[in-house]
Scaffold this motif. Structure first.
Motif, PDB file in Angstrom:
ATOM      1  N   SER A 195      -3.953   0.151  -7.686  1.00 35.98           N
ATOM      2  CA  SER A 195      -3.935   0.815  -6.599  1.00 35.98           C
ATOM      3  C   SER A 195      -5.116   0.350  -5.883  1.00 35.98           C
ATOM      4  O   SER A 195      -5.200   0.041  -4.698  1.00 35.98           O
ATOM      5  N   PRO A 212       0.884  -0.963   0.121  1.00 38.62           N
ATOM      6  CA  PRO A 212      -0.123  -0.040   0.020  1.00 38.62           C
ATOM      7  C   PRO A 212       0.795   1.062  -0.005  1.00 38.62           C
ATOM      8  O   PRO A 212       0.349   2.266  -0.498  1.00 38.62           O
ATOM      9  N   TRP A 255      -5.234  -4.937   1.334  1.00 40.18           N
ATOM     10  CA  TRP A 255      -4.489  -4.494   2.509  1.00 40.18           C
ATOM     11  C   TRP A 255      -5.625  -4.279   3.804  1.00 40.18           C
ATOM     12  O   TRP A 255      -5.673  -4.905   4.774  1.00 40.18           O
ATOM     13  N   LEU A 284      -5.025  -1.428  -2.032  1.00 44.54           N
ATOM     14  CA  LEU A 284      -5.800  -0.911  -0.864  1.00 44.54           C
ATOM     15  C   LEU A 284      -6.758  -2.016  -0.554  1.00 44.54           C
ATOM     16  O   LEU A 284      -7.285  -2.281   0.953  1.00 44.54           O
TER      17      LEU A 284
END
Length: 425
Positions: A135, A106, A142, A139
């Motif tokens: 991206s 991240p 995570w 995210l």
């Protein structure tokens, strides 16, 4: 992108297993859309400053050759600094990245999004899809593994891919097609629709969020084809594989161009050099060959009859070369949007040379061929070509045109490299 929880689970996922997936899918889908819209908005504001406010203040032409060269070179310097100095170096070499892939750390995401926004604003011939998807995956995985440690990372990744595809195209259909293609042959519990349940919710949430906050559209205003005949079918069967051949020229050239930039070794040499070349290409091809290409494609298609076949051919070649340079030198961005412009320009060349070809047939068939060559995503290529045609009668022609075009591209080099710099096949 599979959403498998347990290979030993029952073959049919009961409702009690599907319902808990609804809320996570909604959250990831909306989050992916907001990420895409946020990056796009920042890029648009910066683009307005670079291409409207500053030229007006300096009393220079916004699309003069000198200004295009200066802005794109400066964009190369700015992106080079991000890749060089920002933590994570804006992710791995984009030449070896497709749509998806393993999740990035991240901490890499801010630099990747910054590099992408700068490239979008500066006129680089790349789209937002690859950095945004990467991206969103980073995210979602995570945060998802912290919120629900029992769910595998692949589940969260599939939601992020679906949500971002829904946001990019303003409809969940593209996400369904991509994921169904990715799930073919992969082991997992339940039917295909059980496995698509949560990703489709994410895609629908992403698409709805984009539709509420923006105005996504791939419709180019082409005159509709209402009554296709044998001549239209013949034209589609010829133009689509020709477009695929044209796209393949870029695929064959890509690894050589990537190696040439690689000899410069440092991002502060590679990317500014690429920016300078993009500026020179923009000066050669005109302002329509700048940027990701979606609005430029609409403008190009809306001016049928204005440009000669030679001018259209020049724009098609310049845009293809610009896409190759941008992807090879290290700019962060995707290849789908500029490839659509390449296909549209190529199709208009065919229509200008043979005026009897219906514009919708020429443009959508060429877009189909170029996308098949550059992405190898069959369903997405067909979907985008059909949306551009905006004519239900075109769908059957495009389905048939896919077959010879696929024979042209299958087994050939892709517009993506392995980590040794060799073209994937």
């Amino acid at each position: 992108m599979a959403t498998d929880h347990d290979a030993t689970a029952p073959t049919e996922a009961p409702v009690r297993l599907l319902l808990p997936q609804v809320l996570p899918a909604l959250v990831v889908g909306i989050g992916s859309a907001l990420l895409f819209l946020g990056v796009s908005k920042i890029a648009e504001e910066l683009q307005s400053v670079l291409w409207e406010t500053l030229p007006d203040a300096l009393d220079v032409g916004a699309y003069s050759s000198l200004w295009m060269i200066c802005v794109l070179t400066a964009t190369g310097v700015a992106v080079g600094l991000v890749v060089w100095k920002v933590h994570g170096h804006a992710g791995p070499d984009p030449a070896s990245e497709g749509l998806g892939g393993p999740p990035l750390p991240p901490a890499v995401v801010p630099g990747l999004l910054l590099a992408s926004a700068l490239a979008l604003a500066g006129g680089v011939s790349l789209g937002p899809e690859q950095p945004t998807i990467a991206s969103a995956i980073a995210l979602a995985v995570w945060l998802g593994l912290r919120a629900a440690p029992g769910a595998p990372g692949a589940f969260w990744a599939s939601l992020a891919v679906a949500g971002t595809f829904g946001a990019l195209f303003g409809t969940p259909v593209a996400a369904a097609l991509v994921l169904s293609e990715a799930l073919v042959g992969k082991p997992g519990r339940g039917s295909l629709w059980d496995r698509l349940f949560a990703p489709l919710i994410a895609a629908g949430a992403g698409a709805t969020t984009t539709q509420l906050l923006s105005d996504p559209s791939f419709a180019m205003g082409l005159p509709p084809l209402t009554d296709p005949g044998w001549g239209d079918l013949l034209a589609a069967l010829v133009v689509a594989p020709l477009g695929a051949l044209f796209g393949l020229l870029g695929c064959y050239a890509f690894p050589h161009l990537h190696r040439a930039f690689g000899r410069l070794r440092h991002p502060m040499l590679m990317i500014p050099a690429g920016g300078l070349l993009l500026g020179l290409l923009g000066a050669l091809g005109g302002h329509l060959t700048l940027f990701k290409g979606l609005h430029e494609t609409e403008e190009l298609v809306g001016s049928i009859g204005v440009y000669s076949s030679g001018e259209l051919a020049r724009m098609a070649v310049v845009k293809l070369v610009a896409l190759l340079v941008a992807a090879a030198c290290g700019f962060r961005g995707g290849r789908v949007f500029p490839a659509v412009f390449v296909g549209a320009a190529f199709g208009l060349v065919a229509q200008a040379l043979v005026p009897e070809i219906h514009p919708a047939v020429a443009v959508s068939s060429a877009v189909l061929g170029v996308l098949l060559a550059t992405t190898r995503q069959g369903w997405v290529s067909l979907f985008i070509a059909a949306v551009i045609a905006a004519s239900p009668a075109m769908l059957s022609l495009l389905c048939l045109a896919t077959l010879p075009a696929w024979l042209v591209v299958t087994g050939r080099p892709q517009l993506e490299l392995d980590h040794e710099g060799n073209a994937l096949r």
